[in-house]
Each structure stands twice: as structure tokens, then as C-alpha cells.
Design a protein around this motif. Sequence first.
Motif, PDB file in Angstrom:
ATOM      1  N   ASP A  56       4.586   7.657 -12.341  1.00  0.00           N
ATOM      2  CA  ASP A  56       4.448   8.352 -11.061  1.00  0.00           C
ATOM      3  C   ASP A  56       3.041   8.248 -10.487  1.00  0.00           C
ATOM      4  O   ASP A  56       2.812   8.632  -9.330  1.00  0.00           O
ATOM      5  N   SER A  57       2.086   7.723 -11.240  1.00  0.00           N
ATOM      6  CA  SER A  57       0.694   7.668 -10.786  1.00  0.00           C
ATOM      7  C   SER A  57       0.516   6.964  -9.443  1.00  0.00           C
ATOM      8  O   SER A  57      -0.268   7.431  -8.604  1.00  0.00           O
ATOM      9  N   PRO A  58       1.191   5.831  -9.174  1.00  0.00           N
ATOM     10  CA  PRO A  58       1.015   5.196  -7.861  1.00  0.00           C
ATOM     11  C   PRO A  58       1.380   6.100  -6.690  1.00  0.00           C
ATOM     12  O   PRO A  58       0.825   5.955  -5.596  1.00  0.00           O
ATOM     13  N   PHE A  59       2.308   7.029  -6.899  1.00  0.00           N
ATOM     14  CA  PHE A  59       2.668   7.982  -5.849  1.00  0.00           C
ATOM     15  C   PHE A  59       1.447   8.813  -5.467  1.00  0.00           C
ATOM     16  O   PHE A  59       1.128   8.991  -4.284  1.00  0.00           O
ATOM     17  N   HIS A  60       0.717   9.299  -6.474  1.00  0.00           N
ATOM     18  CA  HIS A  60      -0.425  10.172  -6.236  1.00  0.00           C
ATOM     19  C   HIS A  60      -1.656   9.404  -5.752  1.00  0.00           C
ATOM     20  O   HIS A  60      -2.595   9.999  -5.232  1.00  0.00           O
ATOM     21  N   LEU A  61      -1.651   8.095  -5.932  1.00  0.00           N
ATOM     22  CA  LEU A  61      -2.771   7.259  -5.471  1.00  0.00           C
ATOM     23  C   LEU A  61      -2.462   6.582  -4.141  1.00  0.00           C
ATOM     24  O   LEU A  61      -3.229   5.743  -3.683  1.00  0.00           O
ATOM     25  N   ALA A  62      -1.343   6.946  -3.515  1.00  0.00           N
ATOM     26  CA  ALA A  62      -0.895   6.250  -2.311  1.00  0.00           C
ATOM     27  C   ALA A  62      -1.911   6.319  -1.179  1.00  0.00           C
ATOM     28  O   ALA A  62      -2.030   5.371  -0.384  1.00  0.00           O
ATOM     29  N   GLU A  63      -2.669   7.411  -1.077  1.00  0.00           N
ATOM     30  CA  GLU A  63      -3.637   7.542   0.008  1.00  0.00           C
ATOM     31  C   GLU A  63      -4.892   6.699  -0.223  1.00  0.00           C
ATOM     32  O   GLU A  63      -5.759   6.622   0.648  1.00  0.00           O
ATOM     33  N   GLU A  64      -4.996   6.087  -1.402  1.00  0.00           N
ATOM     34  CA  GLU A  64      -6.125   5.215  -1.700  1.00  0.00           C
ATOM     35  C   GLU A  64      -5.698   3.758  -1.846  1.00  0.00           C
ATOM     36  O   GLU A  64      -6.492   2.911  -2.237  1.00  0.00           O
ATOM     37  N   CYS A  65      -4.429   3.479  -1.532  1.00  0.00           N
ATOM     38  CA  CYS A  65      -3.859   2.141  -1.731  1.00  0.00           C
ATOM     39  C   CYS A  65      -3.585   1.480  -0.388  1.00  0.00           C
ATOM     40  O   CYS A  65      -3.084   2.122   0.542  1.00  0.00           O
ATOM     41  N   SER A  66      -3.923   0.221  -0.253  1.00  0.00           N
ATOM     42  CA  SER A  66      -3.599  -0.533   0.949  1.00  0.00           C
ATOM     43  C   SER A  66      -2.135  -0.967   0.901  1.00  0.00           C
ATOM     44  O   SER A  66      -1.594  -1.231  -0.165  1.00  0.00           O
ATOM     45  N   ASN A  67      -1.509  -1.020   2.092  1.00  0.00           N
ATOM     46  CA  ASN A  67      -0.083  -1.335   2.199  1.00  0.00           C
ATOM     47  C   ASN A  67       0.721  -0.392   1.309  1.00  0.00           C
ATOM     48  O   ASN A  67       1.627  -0.804   0.571  1.00  0.00           O
ATOM     49  N   ALA A  68       0.406   0.898   1.407  1.00  0.00           N
ATOM     50  CA  ALA A  68       0.874   1.886   0.432  1.00  0.00           C
ATOM     51  C   ALA A  68       2.382   2.033   0.385  1.00  0.00           C
ATOM     52  O   ALA A  68       2.954   2.229  -0.695  1.00  0.00           O
TER      53      ALA A  68
END
Length: 592
Positions: A287-299
Motif C-alpha cells: 500500500d506504500s505507493p498509495f501514500h506516496l502518490a502526492e510525491e510521484c509523477s504520473n501518479a
Amino acid sequence: MADRNASVYSTSGRKKSVAEEPVTSVLKGGDIPVNDSGREWTADEEVLAALGYKPEFKREFTLWTTFSVSFAVLGLLPSFATTLYYGMGYAGTAGMTWGWLVAMIGIQSVAASMAELCSSMPTSGGLYYASAVLAPPGWGPFAAWITGWSNWMGQVTGAPSVNYGTSAMILASASISNPNYTPTNYQTFLLTVLLQLIHGCMASLPTRWIGRVNSAGTTFNILALIAVIIIIPAACDRTALNLELNLPKFTASSEVWGDIYQGTSYPAGVSVLMSFIGVIWTMSGYDSPFHLAEECSNANIASPRAIFLTSATGGIFGWFLQLVVAYTVVDIPGALTSSLGQPFAAYLVQVLPQRLVLLVLSITIIAGFAMGQGCMIAASRVTFAYARDGCFPFSRYWKHVNTVTHTPVNAVWFNNAVGCCLLLLIFGGNLAIGAIFSIGALAAFVAFTTPIFIRVFFVGNRFRPGPWNLGKLSIPIGCIASAFVALMVPILCLPASTGESLTLASMNWTCVVYGGPMTLILIWWFVDARKWFKGPKINLDHLMLDREDQAAQLGGTIEGKDALGRSDSSDGDVPGEMPAGKQVGDMKPEGL
């Protein structure tokens, strides 16, 4: 009300409403987020604005670095080593072989459904935001409250449990090198707290540095996992190390797949289900990518891909590691009760020469260190997101983003302090500290599945999917995920012993350590929190447009009618899409 000239424009120069973004938002479909940043928003920032939030982080994570963080949190090798007591101790090799495959059907279903939600709502609030927006009218804030707190409890136990396992392996290595040395609880506690502090400092670094560190850590994790999968069967010398048993190099397949070790007081089938705690805890980092979505490009594409790939990759490689251990283990009770205090280390002593034992343990320790740091990062983003919406006491401190590093440093150290307090359970014995593993699995599963359950059974085809979605398989996969979690929640709370064998020392304290705080949180809700907590709080201005304004923004769109005189913009639901201007929940963010 903000000036319309300040609102966001698309790359074509036209203002964009929430209805034009591929999101399921707390805002109404016709609203236009206001851009007061002085520059044009990127596509990712437009999507985040449509969800009600202004950009606060630098988007320096890519698909690979986002996957790196989640795979580091997954930490297959150290996770397996840390939870071997449960995976092998409850049902033996049967639970490790075909049991893992059965569990992965449910786990991959949860991951796929979560990835679909992430594509539609790529925000740090993740599951909590999804529960709030998707819940039936009147239930949005309550659903967000339960999901948020349960998810936070799962996240905040991640780094302490991983660092405890890493510390145990470090001290077990010392004991193997010096047989006269026996680790103590006090030494384990101090070493684990030291690792917590180091990870706190690392998680406070700028996003770009964190991404590089996790990229290196993930690369090492993958290489280490492959190396161990090769080293153990290649160098396994069970025959020479156990001459009195006259063992073959590998255990027969009929025994590995067919014999269920009676590690509990329950029937064999229940024992296999109880062994799933090892699989669930090991696989709970996707689930970590969910919580990092605001720091990810093309989220809204990269983050769900990272979720799905993390679970799938982890499931495959994890099963290979399970097979290696299942075919080579000599004495399961001996590994579980060894004076080394670490079943994985005791297992290695049974099958490898001492130098290789120390080599494999060293590799696992380094991988565990990288995993602990990834857990610290993911948990801090969850704390930040919930503090931003006022969930915690003193939220104004925990939601602060450091102006130098552009990371939620205060949230990092708040979680660190809570984690160090949890580590006091070490002094209660192995089963007491073991509760943080069950809590991590149980709390995470409740949080993971609450929005999935709501989406499947209350929203159905009215859900507006993002660009990454499951299509026609969305509802069936969501049903499998919900059923699996409904089965496993009570199983995770069962003690291994029953009847006269059940004592305070052998009790499964998960229901107390998780259920106690959650009961207090429910009481808090009914007594006070329901009066002021309304779910996600938007933190940007937005324009509320009537139908004529929306048509003007869309270049003078003319409203058509069918043969019965019904307009195209009638309130009828469109399958697969949330009706424009509507939302499933009843959220009323500030400013509406």
C-alpha cells in the motif's frame, strides 16, 4: 469566493472542472479548483487539485523509486526471516508451500482492488480518503475515522516490528559466533531503539535523497533474495551436519506438501489458515505507493502499477524462498525453540556451515535495515495525511512540512516516539512483542478492505475509475478480497493453544492490543469526534459553477435532449462513472 481569473487552466488554456479529471473526488463534479500558486499546474497537480488538495511535495518519485519504497517496505527476505515462527510454526511445510499460494489469491485480489482505488484517488490519504468519498450518505466521516485509525495503527507498528526482527538477527549472529553469549531483552530493546533513531534521521531527508536510498535498498533486497534462494539449496549440507539422522539432501515432496505440522490445538485446516499471518504480514507493504502518490509523477498510473507489481513480484519470489526452506528444514521444533531466539537463524544452523550462516544472516540484516527505513517513510506520509485533516490531537504540529527538506519531519518523529513506546512489549516476552506483528497484519487488512468493501457492495457500477482499472473484473475481484479478509480477521486473533494449555503467556494478545485502542477510538467518535470530524478537509479554494457556467467553460456546449425530452445532463447514473456534480458519500468539506 475566489476570483474566477485565478482558477486552473488546462494545457489548452481552458479551465478544467473536477468532472473532467479521472478522479472520484470529495468535490462536486462541476467545481473548478483555484490555482493561486502563480504558475500553471502540471497534470499531476491538476488531478490532486480535483481531489481538493493543493500541491505541497516535490514530485520526485518515479514508478521505479515508488516501487523501490514499497518493495523495501515489503522486504521479503527480512520479513520471511522475522515471521518464520508463525509461517512454519503453525502448519509446517504444508502451510509454506500450497498454503502460501492459497493466501496469495486473496492478497493479490486486495492489492488489485486497492490499485484501482489509488488510480481514482491518488492522494496521501489513500484508503482513508477513499472510504470517506465512497461511503453511503451519512456514513462518510465514520468510515474515514475507522479506516484512518486502523491504517495508522498498522503503519506505526511497521518500523518497530521490522527493527525488532533485525535486532534479533544481529544478536543471534553474535550468539552463533560466541556460543557463550545469550541475548537479553534489555540488549534487544536498546539495539532496536537505536535502529529506530537512525531510520528517523534517514526518513527526514529530502525526497530526492530518500528516493536514491530506497532505490539502492530495493536493488540490494532483490539481489539478496536471489542470492539466498541460490545459496541455501546449493550449499545445503543436511547429511553432514546431521549424521545421526541419515538425511537426504532435500526432503521428499510428498512430505513437504502433504505433512501438516501440528503447531496449534486446532484442526489441520485451521492451523494452515493461522499460518497465513506470516504471508499477510510479509506482503503488507504494497500500500506504500498509495501514500506516496502526492510525491510521484504520473501518479494515477505509476502508483497503482507499483501497488500491483509489488504484490505480484513479492508473491512469486516469496514463494520461491518458502520452497527452499520447506525442502531443507531438518527440525521444526528445534528451530522454533532454539536458544538463539531467532527461528530463521536456528534453521540456517541446521543446514549450512557456520560461515555461510553468518553470510546469509548478514545479507538478511542489511535487507532488514533497508526495509525498516521504508516502513518509517510510508508511516510518516500516512500520519501527515491524517493530521492534515485534523485526526490527531495537536495535528497542526504533525502536518507541518519542513521548509528545507519538503518532507513531513514532525510526523516522522511522532511515529518514532510511538514506535519506541511499543517496543517496551519486548520485556513482556516473545508472545507479547509478537502481538505487533499480528496488529500490523490485522489493522492493515481492516484498513485495506473497508473502502474496497464499500466500493463493491454500496457503490457498484457508479464508481468512477481512473486510467488504471480492472474493468469488468473489478466487482468479482473486490468480492474475493472482501471475503478473504472477512475470513482472516477472526483467524488472526486465535491463540495457538486452547483449554488447559492456554495461559497468559501463550495467549494471543492481538485482540487486546488492537481491539483496546480501537474500542477507545470508537468511544471517542460517539462521545466527541463525530461533532467535529467531517472527513477529508480540502485546503484550496474552488469555484462552484452552475450549469450555464459549466457549459461556458466547456466552450459553449449545448445541452441535448432525447426523444422523451430528457436532457443529456439528467441525473441518471452512467455505469462506470460517478455522475457529474455528485459524490457517493455525504462529505461536506470546508468551503462548500
